[in-house]
Design a protein around this motif. Structure first.
Motif, short mmCIF file in Angstrom:
data_model
loop_
_atom_site.label_atom_id
_atom_site.label_comp_id
_atom_site.label_asym_id
_atom_site.label_seq_id
_atom_site.Cartn_x
_atom_site.Cartn_y
_atom_site.Cartn_z
N ILE A 168 39.34 48.68 38.54
CA ILE A 168 39.92 48.89 39.05
C ILE A 168 40.56 50.22 39.15
N LYS A 169 41.34 50.25 37.65
CA LYS A 169 41.41 52.15 36.87
C LYS A 169 40.09 52.45 36.58
N ARG A 170 39.71 51.77 35.28
CA ARG A 170 38.33 51.90 34.24
C ARG A 170 37.71 50.27 34.78
N ASP A 214 41.46 43.29 35.04
CA ASP A 214 42.26 43.76 35.58
C ASP A 214 42.35 43.54 37.14
N LEU A 215 42.10 41.67 36.75
CA LEU A 215 42.34 40.77 38.12
C LEU A 215 42.26 39.75 38.31
N LEU A 216 44.05 38.91 38.55
CA LEU A 216 44.16 37.97 37.72
C LEU A 216 44.68 37.34 39.03
N VAL A 217 43.60 35.43 40.12
CA VAL A 217 43.86 34.87 40.86
C VAL A 217 44.58 33.95 39.95
N MET A 218 45.78 33.36 40.34
CA MET A 218 46.32 31.73 40.00
C MET A 218 46.03 31.04 41.54
N VAL A 219 45.67 29.80 41.47
CA VAL A 219 45.84 28.65 41.99
C VAL A 219 46.48 27.82 41.79
N LEU A 220 47.31 27.11 43.43
CA LEU A 220 48.43 26.15 43.21
C LEU A 220 48.20 24.99 44.23
N LEU A 275 48.02 33.08 44.02
CA LEU A 275 48.75 34.96 43.31
C LEU A 275 47.69 36.13 43.47
N ILE A 276 47.80 36.79 43.88
CA ILE A 276 46.42 37.92 43.53
C ILE A 276 47.12 38.41 42.61
N ILE A 277 47.12 38.63 41.54
CA ILE A 277 47.64 39.66 41.35
C ILE A 277 46.39 41.27 40.26
N ASN A 278 46.11 42.45 40.50
CA ASN A 278 46.15 43.28 40.08
C ASN A 278 46.63 44.71 38.74
N THR A 279 46.09 44.73 37.72
CA THR A 279 47.06 46.08 37.78
C THR A 279 45.54 47.52 37.35
N GLY A 280 46.70 48.43 37.16
CA GLY A 280 46.27 49.84 37.37
C GLY A 280 45.52 50.54 38.04
#
Length: 409
Positions: free
Chosen positions: A28-30, A35-41, A77-82
């Motif tokens: 995403i940035k480098r 840098d990508l997290l998926v949390m499945v419930l 949940l979908i979480i990205n950094t960068g």
């Protein structure tokens, strides 16, 4: 380096039945960083959240709040950094919806059952295509004991991953709580922290869970500050899977409610303090405690005036007992009718000021000794009431400026 944070080991973060986590390097940035997290419930999981009050709140915050208000059951949940996807207008909203739709298609659920979160640089276009391309890779390695990698995947300027697990007993059942958080700079939450996720297998109604997350945020993440800047992306999510073998908690007067809330609070306070200890360039962990005020609000005004003062924070970095700066901060905190002759100021156990000036017992060598320590308590006694509050902050070092000057490089 972070101030007195013990090294975190993967096995210290306990899995929560009903939650699985997958990580990918989406570039995403480098390249070559998580840098990508998926949390499945699992189905029938309760989710509650609190979010930033910054009026320039990020697109994923807008979409997450919308989905929480309409979805029957949150599934992921979908979480990205960068990239923060903040200050990106309607395009940012469109991209946040697109990531939810892409993950929902892979999971076989509705887009409204997905909550998006982003953190990173503000006012830059979200590379949505890289996130969507990374989703299958994240899902392919998801597992229940992936919390440590998840803590790494949400880091930005953090030096260390932040995570805590705890267990308690409720009616003979073992309840597990695991939380992760990220944050290092742009920290002065107005609800939570930069990003925080706490999950438990406890069985509790959604209405009580929402009440609990607000209370927990107010007494943990809302008690910290690094630099006085409230992020556009702050979010704290509390997840209860209901998988533990005990009857559902539906009454706040039930002793099990207080037991669970206190345990979750303990996890949240540890995570919040880790953020301060890992504050950008921090070398000192500082507790500011204000006692005997008329109201909680005026105690907080005094505490934050001290914690936000660049002059106070740089004095702590230099180990310089230039403590008149603290008196000045108390004086401009805006407390009506404050009699400075009633105030006592302590640095750890050392009485520094009373009766409007330097305490007769104070000598600068004592102040110097305390200021050299890595953990310091500033204690202000207003002597005008019964209210008390406590916040946690850190010093300002050369590295804080360097990190933020180079942030987009």
């Amino acid at each position: 380096m972070p101030v007195n944070i013990p090294s975190l080991l993967p096995q210290q973060l306990l899995p929560i039945q009903g939650v699985s986590l997958g990580i990918a390097e989406a570039g995403i940035k480098r390249p070559d960083r998580k840098d990508l997290l998926v949390m499945v419930l699992d189905g029938n999981v309760e989710v509650a959240g609190v979010f930033t009050k910054n009026r320039f709140c990020a697109a994923p915050v807008v979409v997450a709040k919308e989905h929480l208000s309409v979805a029957g059951s949150i599934r992921a949940l979908i979480i990205n950094t960068g990239n923060a996807n903040a200050g990106t207008g309607e395009e940012g909203i469109t991209y946040a919806h697109a990531t939810c739709a892409a993950l929902a298609k892979l999971l076989g659920c509705q887009p409204q059952q997905v909550l998006p979160f982003s953190t990173g640089v503000i006012m830059e276009r979200l590379p949505v295509e890289r996130i969507i391309e990374g989703l299958p890779r994240a899902l392919s390695n998801r597992k229940s004991d992936n919390w440590f990698a998840a803590a790494q995947a949400i880091m930005t300027t953090d030096i260390v991953p932040k995570g805590v697990s705890s267990q308690i007993q409720i009616n003979g059942a073992t309840i597990t709580i695991t939380g992760i958080a990220k944050g290092s700079g742009m920290i002065h939450p107005n609800m939570a922290t930069m990003l925080g996720y706490i999950a438990t297998d406890a069985n509790i109604s959604q209405s009580l869970l929402q009440e609990m997350v607000r209370h927990v945020a107010d007494h943990s993440f809302n008690r910290i500050t690094v630099d006085g800047d409230t992020s556009t992306n702050d979010a704290l999510l509390l997840i209860a899977t209901g998988k533990a073998n005990h009857s559902q908690i539906v009454d706040r007067e039930n002793p099990e409610f207080s037991l669970l809330q206190n345990a979750i609070m303990g996890v949240a306070i540890q995570l919040a303090q880790m953020i301060v200890r890992d504050g950008e360039g921090a070398t000192k962990f500082i507790t500011v405690q204000v006692e005997k005020g008329r109201t909680l609000e005026e105690c907080s005004q005094v505490a934050y005036a001290i914690a936000h003062s660049p002059l106070v924070k740089t004095a702590f970095f230099a180990s310089d007992p230039n403590l008149g700066r603290i008196l000045a901060a108390i004086g401009y905190a805006g407390i009506d009718g404050l009699d400075v002759n009633d105030i006592q100021l302590y640095l750890n156990e050392v009485l520094v000021a009373e009766q409007g000036g330097r305490a007769k017992s104070y000598c600068e060598q004592d102040g110097q000794r305390v200021m050299r320590q890595s953990e310091i308590t500033v204690r202000v006694i207003l002597n005008r009431g019964a209210a008390t509050t406590k916040i946690w902050t850190c010093d300002f070092s050369y590295d804080y400026v360097k990190i933020n000057a180079d942030y987009r490089s």
